[in-house]
Write a protein that holds these residues in place. Structure first.
Motif, PDB file in Angstrom:
ATOM      1  N   UNK A  16       0.839  -1.192   0.000  1.00  0.00           N
ATOM      2  CA  UNK A  16       0.000   0.000   0.000  1.00  0.00           C
ATOM      3  C   UNK A  16       0.876   1.244   0.000  1.00  0.00           C
ATOM      4  N   UNK A  17       0.249   2.406  -0.243  1.00  0.00           N
ATOM      5  CA  UNK A  17       0.978   3.661  -0.186  1.00  0.00           C
ATOM      6  C   UNK A  17       1.391   4.239  -1.527  1.00  0.00           C
ATOM      7  N   UNK A  18       1.037   3.576  -2.640  1.00  0.00           N
ATOM      8  CA  UNK A  18       1.409   4.079  -3.964  1.00  0.00           C
ATOM      9  C   UNK A  18       0.219   4.766  -4.656  1.00  0.00           C
ATOM     10  N   UNK A  19       0.545   5.505  -5.688  1.00  0.00           N
ATOM     11  CA  UNK A  19      -0.456   6.154  -6.535  1.00  0.00           C
ATOM     12  C   UNK A  19      -0.266   5.651  -7.967  1.00  0.00           C
ATOM     13  N   UNK A  20      -1.330   5.191  -8.578  1.00  0.00           N
ATOM     14  CA  UNK A  20      -1.249   4.686  -9.942  1.00  0.00           C
ATOM     15  C   UNK A  20      -1.790   5.687 -10.947  1.00  0.00           C
ATOM     16  N   UNK A  21      -1.219   5.667 -12.145  1.00  0.00           N
ATOM     17  CA  UNK A  21      -1.716   6.443 -13.280  1.00  0.00           C
ATOM     18  C   UNK A  21      -1.975   5.448 -14.403  1.00  0.00           C
ATOM     19  N   UNK A  22      -3.213   5.368 -14.861  1.00  0.00           N
ATOM     20  CA  UNK A  22      -3.562   4.399 -15.902  1.00  0.00           C
ATOM     21  C   UNK A  22      -4.015   5.137 -17.162  1.00  0.00           C
ATOM     22  N   UNK A  23      -3.177   5.085 -18.201  1.00  0.00           N
ATOM     23  CA  UNK A  23      -3.521   5.667 -19.492  1.00  0.00           C
ATOM     24  C   UNK A  23      -4.381   4.667 -20.257  1.00  0.00           C
ATOM     25  N   UNK A  24      -5.508   5.113 -20.774  1.00  0.00           N
ATOM     26  CA  UNK A  24      -6.429   4.200 -21.470  1.00  0.00           C
ATOM     27  C   UNK A  24      -6.776   4.741 -22.846  1.00  0.00           C
ATOM     28  N   UNK A  25      -6.521   3.916 -23.867  1.00  0.00           N
ATOM     29  CA  UNK A  25      -6.918   4.287 -25.216  1.00  0.00           C
ATOM     30  C   UNK A  25      -8.053   3.381 -25.668  1.00  0.00           C
ATOM     31  N   UNK A  26      -8.553   3.621 -26.876  1.00  0.00           N
ATOM     32  CA  UNK A  26      -9.753   2.932 -27.342  1.00  0.00           C
ATOM     33  C   UNK A  26      -9.600   1.424 -27.390  1.00  0.00           C
ATOM     34  N   UNK A  27      -8.600   0.946 -28.117  1.00  0.00           N
ATOM     35  CA  UNK A  27      -8.424  -0.495 -28.211  1.00  0.00           C
ATOM     36  C   UNK A  27      -7.823  -0.910 -29.529  1.00  0.00           C
ATOM     37  N   UNK A  28      -7.479  -2.172 -29.612  1.00  0.00           N
ATOM     38  CA  UNK A  28      -6.806  -2.687 -30.790  1.00  0.00           C
ATOM     39  C   UNK A  28      -6.992  -4.190 -30.883  1.00  0.00           C
ATOM     40  N   UNK A  29      -7.123  -4.711 -32.085  1.00  0.00           N
ATOM     41  CA  UNK A  29      -7.144  -6.172 -32.234  1.00  0.00           C
ATOM     42  C   UNK A  29      -5.754  -6.731 -31.978  1.00  0.00           C
ATOM     43  N   UNK A  30      -5.694  -7.998 -31.618  1.00  0.00           N
ATOM     44  CA  UNK A  30      -4.403  -8.652 -31.384  1.00  0.00           C
ATOM     45  C   UNK A  30      -3.699  -8.995 -32.684  1.00  0.00           C
ATOM     46  N   UNK A 108      11.151  10.809 -10.475  1.00  0.00           N
ATOM     47  CA  UNK A 108      11.476  11.503  -9.230  1.00  0.00           C
ATOM     48  C   UNK A 108      10.441  11.235  -8.139  1.00  0.00           C
ATOM     49  N   UNK A 109       9.358  10.566  -8.495  1.00  0.00           N
ATOM     50  CA  UNK A 109       8.318  10.228  -7.525  1.00  0.00           C
ATOM     51  C   UNK A 109       8.170   8.702  -7.507  1.00  0.00           C
ATOM     52  N   UNK A 110       8.993   8.011  -6.731  1.00  0.00           N
ATOM     53  CA  UNK A 110       9.021   6.542  -6.762  1.00  0.00           C
ATOM     54  C   UNK A 110       7.714   5.877  -6.363  1.00  0.00           C
ATOM     55  N   UNK A 111       6.828   6.599  -5.704  1.00  0.00           N
ATOM     56  CA  UNK A 111       5.551   5.997  -5.293  1.00  0.00           C
ATOM     57  C   UNK A 111       4.476   6.085  -6.372  1.00  0.00           C
ATOM     58  N   UNK A 112       4.818   6.717  -7.503  1.00  0.00           N
ATOM     59  CA  UNK A 112       3.873   6.810  -8.621  1.00  0.00           C
ATOM     60  C   UNK A 112       4.192   5.722  -9.635  1.00  0.00           C
ATOM     61  N   UNK A 113       3.206   4.910  -9.948  1.00  0.00           N
ATOM     62  CA  UNK A 113       3.375   3.859 -10.950  1.00  0.00           C
ATOM     63  C   UNK A 113       2.479   4.165 -12.146  1.00  0.00           C
TER      64      UNK A 113
END
Length: 343
Positions: A16-30, A108-113
């Motif tokens: 615990x104790x971290x902050x996440x950043x999740x970038x989300x785009x529309x999508x893509x076929x495999x 520079x912010x090790x708690x940000x993933x």
């Protein structure tokens, strides 16, 4: 500082104790094969935010016609713009690169993933939220990568994220990034991309089209703000460049089905301009953060062919911001703004 709760017997340590950043785009076929395309299109076109018709009306069309005819056609289009080196779509390539570069920007912010996901296809939003939570992210900033808000894009990303939370016992706090269609950093980046690309040409376009992805007109009439935000982006860009409405025009592309969509249509406008004697045009896609099928094939190839067939002579497609320095400056600016109070 990241912390860890000591494990109890038969239970792994809890991060615990971290902050996440999740970038989300529309999508893509495999892949570009029919099976991969059908799987991708099925997930996309079953979304009630994308197709708002009654299921009783839509499903017979979707499963009886669309999913039996469209996968092969779309697969061939993807083949023409596929990233052969990595055997993936450029949308996947650019989104992953954006995530990797964003992670370096926050070194520079090790708690940000920082991580990335797709609304349709893999990696899924649900799987990435689960991974971030297990890695100790008690707070997650969800970033739908759409400058202009639309229910069929931004809202469906948010929907999927909150559906993921429904399955979790220990839910992270979730923030969603709002539209940034009029952010000065974004407008400056678009202006820079236009001027720098035009500087590489040995000719000057008479008209530059800002081609946005369309939505059905009925969605707009129900209150979707997308149309207004697209026009504001174009107006601010026009003011930033010092151009007239005739020089920088707004159009909408990628219509699907029998409904009327937002107009003017890009393909019809490209044809009309050539027929009226305009010989040189350029097209940019301000609503797309990354180049994809709709930009690399529909604009750079199809619109180019339409223009020349109708009598045009010079056509240029201006790339999306992608993982360029300006593009990353915009994304980092938005993320740092929205993380205030968390980091």
């Amino acid at each position: 500082m990241t912390s860890m709760i000591p494990a109890v017997p038969n239970h792994p340590p809890v991060q615990f104790g971290k902050v996440g950043v999740l970038l989300v785009n529309l999508g893509t076929p495999d892949g570009t094969d029919k099976v991969s395309m059908r799987r991708y299109l099925k997930e996309f076109l079953m979304d009630r935010r994308v197709i708002e018709w009654s299921r009783f009306l839509w499903y017979p069309i979707l499963f009886g016609i669309v999913l039996n005819t469209r996968p092969a056609k779309v697969g061939k289009a993807y083949e023409t713009i596929w990233n052969k080196d990595l055997d993936e779509s450029y949308l996947r390539t650019y989104t992953r690169n954006q995530s990797d570069l964003m992670a370096k920007a926050f070194a520079d912010l090790p708690n940000v993933r920082v991580d990335w996901a797709m609304r349709y296809g893999q990696p899924s939003i649900r799987s990435k939220i689960d991974e971030l939570q297990k890695d100790g992210c008690e707070k997650i900033l969800l970033f739908p990568l759409y400058p202009q808000y639309a229910a069929a894009t931004t809202a469906t990303v948010n929907d999927e994220a909150f559906k993921a939370l429904l399955k979790m016992r220990w839910q992270p706090a979730l923030r969603t990034v709002p539209r940034y269609h009029d952010d000065p950093v974004y407008i400056d980046a678009l202006a820079n991309s236009i001027t720098s690309h035009l500087a590489t040409l040995d000719w000057e376009p008479e008209v530059v089209l800002t081609s946005f992805h369309g939505i059905p007109k009925s969605y707009f009439m129900k209150g979707d703000p997308y149309h207004c935000q697209c026009h504001k982006t174009a107006r601010l860009l026009r003011e930033r460049l010092g151009w007239s409405k005739e020089k920088l025009q707004v159009t909408f592309q990628s219509r699907f089905g029998p409904e009327e969509w937002l107009q003017p249509y890009t393909d019809k406008t490209v044809e009309k301009l050539a027929q009226e004697g305009i010989k040189r045009i350029a097209v940019i896609n301000p609503g797309f953060v990354s180049d994809c099928l709709e930009t690399l094939e529909e604009m750079a190839v199809e619109a180019n062919e339409i223009f020349h067939h109708a009598g045009g002579e010079k056509f240029a497609h201006i790339p999306c911001l992608n993982d360029s320095a300006d593009g990353m400056r915009v994304l980092e600016h938005v993320v740092r703004r929205e993380l205030q109070g968390w980091v």
